[in-house]
Structure formats: structure tokens, C-alpha cells
Design a protein around this motif. Structure first.
Motif, short mmCIF file in Angstrom:
data_model
loop_
_atom_site.label_atom_id
_atom_site.label_comp_id
_atom_site.label_asym_id
_atom_site.label_seq_id
_atom_site.Cartn_x
_atom_site.Cartn_y
_atom_site.Cartn_z
N SER A 1 23.28 42.97 44.76
CA SER A 1 23.61 42.92 46.18
C SER A 1 25.05 43.48 46.36
CB SER A 1 23.55 41.52 46.62
OG SER A 1 24.18 41.62 48.11
N THR A 2 25.06 44.69 47.24
CA THR A 2 26.33 45.44 47.46
C THR A 2 27.38 44.43 48.36
OG1 THR A 2 25.46 45.96 49.56
CG2 THR A 2 25.63 47.39 47.98
N GLU A 3 26.86 43.03 48.96
CA GLU A 3 27.61 42.25 49.62
C GLU A 3 28.43 41.45 48.41
OE1 GLU A 3 25.21 39.37 51.69
OE2 GLU A 3 24.52 41.18 53.14
N LEU A 4 28.18 41.31 47.21
CA LEU A 4 29.14 40.80 46.09
C LEU A 4 30.24 41.69 45.81
CD1 LEU A 4 26.01 39.32 43.87
CD2 LEU A 4 27.50 38.14 45.57
N TYR A 5 29.92 43.02 45.87
CA TYR A 5 30.92 43.82 45.52
C TYR A 5 31.96 44.10 46.58
CZ TYR A 5 28.44 45.24 41.26
OH TYR A 5 27.72 45.52 40.07
N GLU A 6 31.36 43.76 47.83
CA GLU A 6 32.44 43.99 49.04
C GLU A 6 33.08 42.46 49.11
OE1 GLU A 6 29.66 44.47 52.14
OE2 GLU A 6 29.27 46.58 51.80
N ALA A 7 32.78 41.56 48.90
CA ALA A 7 33.50 40.23 48.59
C ALA A 7 34.58 40.45 47.69
CB ALA A 7 32.61 39.03 48.62
N ALA A 8 34.10 41.10 46.35
CA ALA A 8 34.88 41.25 45.34
C ALA A 8 36.34 42.22 45.69
CB ALA A 8 34.47 41.72 43.98
N LEU A 9 36.06 43.11 46.44
CA LEU A 9 36.97 43.96 46.78
C LEU A 9 38.05 43.48 47.83
CD1 LEU A 9 34.58 47.43 47.49
CD2 LEU A 9 36.61 47.32 45.84
N ILE A 10 37.26 42.62 48.83
CA ILE A 10 38.16 41.95 49.67
C ILE A 10 39.31 40.90 49.04
CG2 ILE A 10 37.96 40.18 51.70
CD1 ILE A 10 35.42 41.56 52.58
N ASP A 11 38.77 40.33 47.95
CA ASP A 11 39.53 39.41 47.36
C ASP A 11 40.61 40.26 46.28
OD1 ASP A 11 38.21 37.53 48.38
OD2 ASP A 11 36.81 37.09 46.61
N GLY A 12 40.26 41.47 46.37
CA GLY A 12 41.47 42.28 45.47
C GLY A 12 41.08 42.45 44.07
#
Length: 335
Positions: free
Chosen positions: A225-236
């Protein structure tokens, strides 16, 4: 005086009988319909089974003639004396196995096979994963780069081996030695060096075959899921942390299965050392499968030993195969 009309006593009984008859008729119709549906399902299942067997029979026949029957016959004939390619009635028991195991080259050849497996894990297991992870992070030129990476897989094996053999040529015409000469470094023996020959062949095997593993990893990563990568990006999280905490857990089951599958595949390596070094120098790259070929086709009167060695390889691989299926079941239940 009005006379009250009364219904006959049996009128209500007639109504009840009529309702009961209708209910019974409806129930009977339902039972008939259910029976018809069951008969239709059985007929369809029977038809599907017939069609499936029609499709399976050619494959089963090929497996029987090319795999199952030869395996059983080799196991049986390994206990008999064989003259040429014809088994005799002379039972020799474990003598063929004894000749194979007590051969002075058996242990070094077994160690060579294990070295192939070890170096393939060190050199060939990680690159497909890293390249797949890099492609998964890319936005532009992904399709073209993926095609270029997969290109070595479609090159005919013998042609690719000859190309790499010329690259490894120990003379001045070898491509690698030409590169060394430009750097004012003395030519190297490459595949003629017993300490490097297995590593050199494994490098070729990695170049030739990692495209398939890379696509397998890449396809698995595309399902995350791309949402997991997006959440990781938000977390830096950077690329490495995204790979370690998002990608790796998602494809961990595939990584485990590919690890065992690669061991099984490399343990049977034969054509690469045969075409590139002929098992040399001085048996330094000879494997169990290559020795089996030599027993069967290059050594007169040693077909019995070839079958015995084939049984030994089969028994070793069956252990890995059983472990693989057990591990596959565990992975499916966990992931």
C-alpha cells in the motif's frame, strides 16, 4: 325469526386438507428442483474433471517418462551391476555408492558444490532485492531500466557463457585483462585461478539470472500500500528506513522462500562450470551434477556410479525440498 346458517362441519377440514396438499406439493417441487440442481452440479463437476484430466494427461505423461520413471529406475538400478547402459541381474548392493563416496574427489567436489551455494548467497541473493527496491523508489525511466536489467535473462545460456569466458580470458585479449592493462596492472588468471574460479562463475550466474528474481521482488513491492510509504515519508523516513521498516516486513515471506529455492537451484549447478571451465582447473569448479555427467557419459562402464551419485544428490535435495514445503506452509499461515 332468523335462522343462523352454519357451515358444514367438514368444510374447515376440507380447507385444511387443501392447504396441506398445496404445502406438500410445493415441498415436493422444491425437492425435485434440488435434486435437479444436484444432478446438474454433479454432471458439471464430472465434465470439469474430464476436461481437467484431458489437459493434465500430456503433462503427467511427460513427467512420468522424463522424471518419475527415470528417478525410480535409477534408484533401483543403482543396486545392480550395469554393463554399458544395460543393467544386469547381478545385485551389488551398496557397492556403487561405496565406489562413489570413497573416491578421492568426492569430498572436494561436494565442498565445491557447497561453495557454489555459499557464494551465490553472498553475491547473488542481495543484488536483485536492492535493484528491485531502487526501481520501486524511481518515478521516471522505470520501465526502460527494468527492460535493460531483465535483458540478460533472455540471452541464450551458452552464448552468454562464451561471452563471459572471453571476458575472463587469462591472456591479453581478455576484456578484463585489457582493462587491467589500461591501469598498468599485470594480467590475472581469472578462471584459471583455483581460488577465484567458483567466484567468477557465480558472478556470471548472478548477472544471468538475477533479472527474474528482481521482477519477482518488484512485483511484490508494487502490491504494498502506498499509504504506508506516505506515512513513512511524513515521519521523515529516508529510503533505507522505508525499505527496512515498510518494504522488508511486507515481502519477508518471499525473501525466506527465495532463499531456500536458490539453495536448491544452485546445488544442482552443472552447465556453467561445464561450459566455462570444464570443472577445472584441477577439479576446482567440478560439482556433483557435473561429476554425475562425467560418470554417465565420459567414463566407460561407470553408469552404475552415475546412478548412485544421482540418488545421493536426490536424497540431499529431497531434504531441502521437504523443508521448503514446510516453510512455505508456515509462511502462508503467517503472512
Amino acid at each position: 325469526m332468523k335462522v343462523k346458517k352454519t357451515k358444514p362441519a367438514n368444510a374447515s377440514n376440507d380447507v385444511n386438507v387443501s392447504d396441506a396438499g398445496q404445502t406438500a406439493a410445493i415441498k415436493a417441487n422444491k425437492d425435485i428442483a434440488l435434486l435437479s440442481v444436484e444432478k446438474l452440479k454433479k454432471k458439471m463437476r464430472r465434465r470439469n474433471n474430464i476436461e481437467a484430466w484431458i489437459l493434465l494427461i500430456p503433462t503427467v505423461f511427460i513427467l512420468y517418462t522424463m522424471v518419475w520413471r527415470p528417478t525410480v529406475m535409477a534408484f533401483w538400478w543403482s543396486f545392480f551391476k550395469i554393463e554399458g547402459f544395460t543393467p544386469t541381474d547381478e545385485f551389488v548392493g551398496l557397492n556403487n555408492f561405496k565406489i562413489v563416496v570413497t573416491n578421492s574427489y568426492f569430498v572436494p567436489i561436494l565442498l565445491n558444490t557447497c561453495k557454489f551455494v555459499m557464494w551465490s548467497m553472498i553475491i547473488g541473493y542481495i543484488p536483485p532485492l536492492l535493484i528491485a527496491a531502487g526501481l520501486n523508489e524511481m518515478v521516471h525511466f522505470r520501465s526502460g531500466l527494468r527492460l535493460l536489467i531483465y535483458l540478460p535473462v533472455v540471452i541464450p545460456g551458452i552464448a552468454a557463457m562464451l561471452i563471459w569466458t572471453k571476458m575472463y580470458d587469462p591472456g591479453e585479449i581478455g576484456l578484463l585483462n585489457m582493462a587491467l592493462s589500461w591501469l598498468d596492472i599485470a594480467p590475472y588468471d581469472w578462471l584459471m585461478d583455483p581460488d577465484f574460479t567458483i567466484i567468477g562463475i557465480v558472478i556470471y550466474m548472478t548477472w544471468k539470472g538475477f533479472g527474474g528474481s528482481m521482477l519477482l521482488y518488484f512485483a511484490s513491492m508494487q502490491g504494498i500500500s502506498t499509504e504506508l510509504y506516505e506515512a513513512a515519508l511524513i515521519d521523515g523516513a529516508g529510503p533505507f528506513k522505508r525499505f527496512w521498516y515498510v518494504t522488508r516486513p511486507a515481502i519477508e515471506g518471499l525473501l525466506i522462500l527465495n532463499f531456500v529455492r536458490q539453495i536448491i537451484g544452485v546445488f544442482q549447478v552443472m552447465q556453467e562450470p561445464f561450459a566455462m571451465t570444464d570443472g577445472g582447473p584441477n577439479f576446482a569448479s567440478t560439482t556433483l551434477s557435473l561429476q554425475l555427467y562425467r560418470y554417465g557419459f565420459l567414463s566407460a562402464g561407470r553408469v552404475g556410479q552415475a546412478m548412485a551419485l544421482g540418488v545421493i544428490i536426490f536424497l540431499i535435495l529431497i531434504v531441502f525440498t521437504i523443508f521448503y514445503f514446510w516453510l512455505n506452509k508456515k509462511v502462508e499461515s503467517r503472512y
